[in-house]
Write a protein that holds these residues in place. Sequence first.
Motif, mmCIF file in Angstrom:
data_model
loop_
_atom_site.group_PDB
_atom_site.id
_atom_site.type_symbol
_atom_site.label_atom_id
_atom_site.label_comp_id
_atom_site.label_asym_id
_atom_site.label_seq_id
_atom_site.Cartn_x
_atom_site.Cartn_y
_atom_site.Cartn_z
ATOM 1 N N LYS A 13 6.120 -22.612 70.638
ATOM 2 C CA LYS A 13 6.435 -23.050 72.026
ATOM 3 C C LYS A 13 7.933 -22.912 72.007
ATOM 4 O O LYS A 13 8.449 -22.321 73.240
ATOM 5 C CB LYS A 13 5.641 -23.922 72.530
ATOM 6 N N LEU A 14 8.589 -23.776 71.344
ATOM 7 C CA LEU A 14 9.965 -23.859 71.635
ATOM 8 C C LEU A 14 10.764 -22.541 71.464
ATOM 9 O O LEU A 14 11.693 -22.504 72.186
ATOM 10 C CB LEU A 14 10.409 -25.012 70.694
ATOM 11 N N LYS A 15 10.487 -22.082 70.346
ATOM 12 C CA LYS A 15 11.090 -20.613 70.329
ATOM 13 C C LYS A 15 10.913 -19.650 71.304
ATOM 14 O O LYS A 15 11.853 -18.921 71.811
ATOM 15 C CB LYS A 15 10.518 -19.892 68.856
ATOM 16 N N ALA A 16 9.704 -19.789 71.880
ATOM 17 C CA ALA A 16 9.458 -18.670 73.157
ATOM 18 C C ALA A 16 10.338 -19.385 74.303
ATOM 19 O O ALA A 16 10.853 -18.686 75.064
ATOM 20 C CB ALA A 16 8.078 -18.818 73.403
ATOM 21 N N MET A 17 10.309 -20.656 74.663
ATOM 22 C CA MET A 17 11.210 -21.130 75.674
ATOM 23 C C MET A 17 12.683 -20.668 75.281
ATOM 24 O O MET A 17 13.357 -20.372 76.376
ATOM 25 C CB MET A 17 11.208 -22.826 75.539
ATOM 26 N N PRO A 38 19.510 -18.339 78.599
ATOM 27 C CA PRO A 38 20.524 -17.368 78.111
ATOM 28 C C PRO A 38 21.355 -18.272 76.683
ATOM 29 O O PRO A 38 20.991 -19.468 76.848
ATOM 30 C CB PRO A 38 21.479 -17.289 79.129
ATOM 31 N N ALA A 39 22.244 -17.486 76.099
ATOM 32 C CA ALA A 39 23.013 -18.185 75.192
ATOM 33 C C ALA A 39 23.611 -19.257 75.708
ATOM 34 O O ALA A 39 24.212 -19.299 76.671
ATOM 35 C CB ALA A 39 24.003 -17.304 74.437
ATOM 36 N N GLY A 40 23.720 -20.567 74.959
ATOM 37 C CA GLY A 40 24.326 -21.716 75.603
ATOM 38 C C GLY A 40 23.758 -23.111 74.724
ATOM 39 O O GLY A 40 23.155 -22.992 73.784
ATOM 40 N N ALA A 41 24.318 -23.987 75.294
ATOM 41 C CA ALA A 41 24.166 -25.253 74.619
ATOM 42 C C ALA A 41 22.485 -25.837 74.506
ATOM 43 O O ALA A 41 21.936 -26.309 73.930
ATOM 44 C CB ALA A 41 24.967 -26.404 75.300
ATOM 45 N N GLU A 42 21.818 -25.494 76.075
ATOM 46 C CA GLU A 42 20.564 -25.801 76.132
ATOM 47 C C GLU A 42 19.624 -24.941 74.960
ATOM 48 O O GLU A 42 18.809 -25.578 74.588
ATOM 49 C CB GLU A 42 20.058 -25.365 77.458
ATOM 50 N N ARG A 43 19.989 -23.571 74.896
ATOM 51 C CA ARG A 43 19.107 -22.743 74.054
ATOM 52 C C ARG A 43 19.274 -23.199 72.726
ATOM 53 O O ARG A 43 18.344 -23.438 71.759
ATOM 54 C CB ARG A 43 19.732 -21.356 74.296
ATOM 55 N N GLU A 44 20.382 -23.640 72.259
ATOM 56 C CA GLU A 44 20.713 -24.185 70.959
ATOM 57 C C GLU A 44 20.152 -25.352 70.587
ATOM 58 O O GLU A 44 19.510 -25.700 69.490
ATOM 59 C CB GLU A 44 22.253 -24.219 70.713
ATOM 60 N N ALA A 45 19.915 -26.278 71.716
ATOM 61 C CA ALA A 45 19.323 -27.608 71.350
ATOM 62 C C ALA A 45 17.906 -27.396 71.410
ATOM 63 O O ALA A 45 16.993 -28.055 70.513
ATOM 64 C CB ALA A 45 19.324 -28.361 72.514
ATOM 65 N N ILE A 46 17.124 -26.457 72.161
ATOM 66 C CA ILE A 46 15.712 -26.038 71.856
ATOM 67 C C ILE A 46 15.556 -25.501 70.568
ATOM 68 O O ILE A 46 14.579 -25.709 69.913
ATOM 69 C CB ILE A 46 15.257 -25.400 73.222
ATOM 70 N N ALA A 94 12.956 -26.604 67.469
ATOM 71 C CA ALA A 94 12.083 -25.958 66.812
ATOM 72 C C ALA A 94 12.161 -25.686 65.206
ATOM 73 O O ALA A 94 11.294 -25.899 64.678
ATOM 74 C CB ALA A 94 12.275 -24.308 67.433
ATOM 75 N N ARG A 95 13.400 -25.829 64.838
ATOM 76 C CA ARG A 95 13.725 -25.866 63.257
ATOM 77 C C ARG A 95 13.287 -27.175 62.861
ATOM 78 O O ARG A 95 12.704 -27.176 61.716
ATOM 79 C CB ARG A 95 15.174 -25.630 63.094
ATOM 80 N N LEU A 96 13.484 -28.175 63.500
ATOM 81 C CA LEU A 96 13.034 -29.526 63.136
ATOM 82 C C LEU A 96 11.388 -29.512 63.021
ATOM 83 O O LEU A 96 10.884 -30.095 61.931
ATOM 84 C CB LEU A 96 13.664 -30.569 63.935
ATOM 85 N N ALA A 97 10.630 -28.918 63.866
ATOM 86 C CA ALA A 97 9.366 -28.965 63.748
ATOM 87 C C ALA A 97 8.856 -28.166 62.634
ATOM 88 O O ALA A 97 7.923 -28.515 61.956
ATOM 89 C CB ALA A 97 8.887 -28.499 65.255
ATOM 90 N N GLU A 98 9.542 -27.183 62.543
ATOM 91 C CA GLU A 98 9.109 -26.429 61.324
ATOM 92 C C GLU A 98 9.393 -26.998 59.969
ATOM 93 O O GLU A 98 8.676 -27.047 59.136
ATOM 94 C CB GLU A 98 9.832 -25.082 61.259
ATOM 95 N N THR A 99 10.440 -27.739 59.631
ATOM 96 C CA THR A 99 10.731 -28.327 58.701
ATOM 97 C C THR A 99 9.927 -29.428 58.582
ATOM 98 O O THR A 99 9.306 -29.780 57.378
ATOM 99 C CB THR A 99 12.103 -28.842 58.731
ATOM 100 N N GLY A 100 9.528 -30.307 59.570
ATOM 101 C CA GLY A 100 8.577 -31.187 59.516
ATOM 102 C C GLY A 100 7.140 -30.687 59.142
ATOM 103 O O GLY A 100 6.218 -31.458 58.459
ATOM 104 N N ALA A 101 6.702 -29.582 59.395
ATOM 105 C CA ALA A 101 5.532 -29.094 59.101
ATOM 106 C C ALA A 101 5.462 -28.952 57.641
ATOM 107 O O ALA A 101 4.570 -28.904 56.674
ATOM 108 C CB ALA A 101 5.121 -27.772 59.745
#
Length: 89
Positions: free
Chosen positions: A46-50, A55-63, A67-74
Amino acid sequence: MRGTKIAKARFGIFFNSLEDARMTQRRNRVKQTRSLEERMAEQAAKLKAMAEQLPAGAEREAILKRARLAETGARINDWLGSPGLPPPE
């Protein structure tokens, strides 16, 4: 707020302080129907889809970071549940 009487009219319970009232609150318990790994993987998707919508920027990088943290946690949860896997690299 110490020393004040707090009344819970529904239950007829009186507390001497706000701290006492908080100590007796019940937690909401939820029986999970899916594993933690499945829920975290879904959250990552869901986070990747969001992030794709932004557009490229700080908000996109934070999301994307979330997503990477959720994948790592899984993956870590899967590793912890597996008896024969070596430790992560």
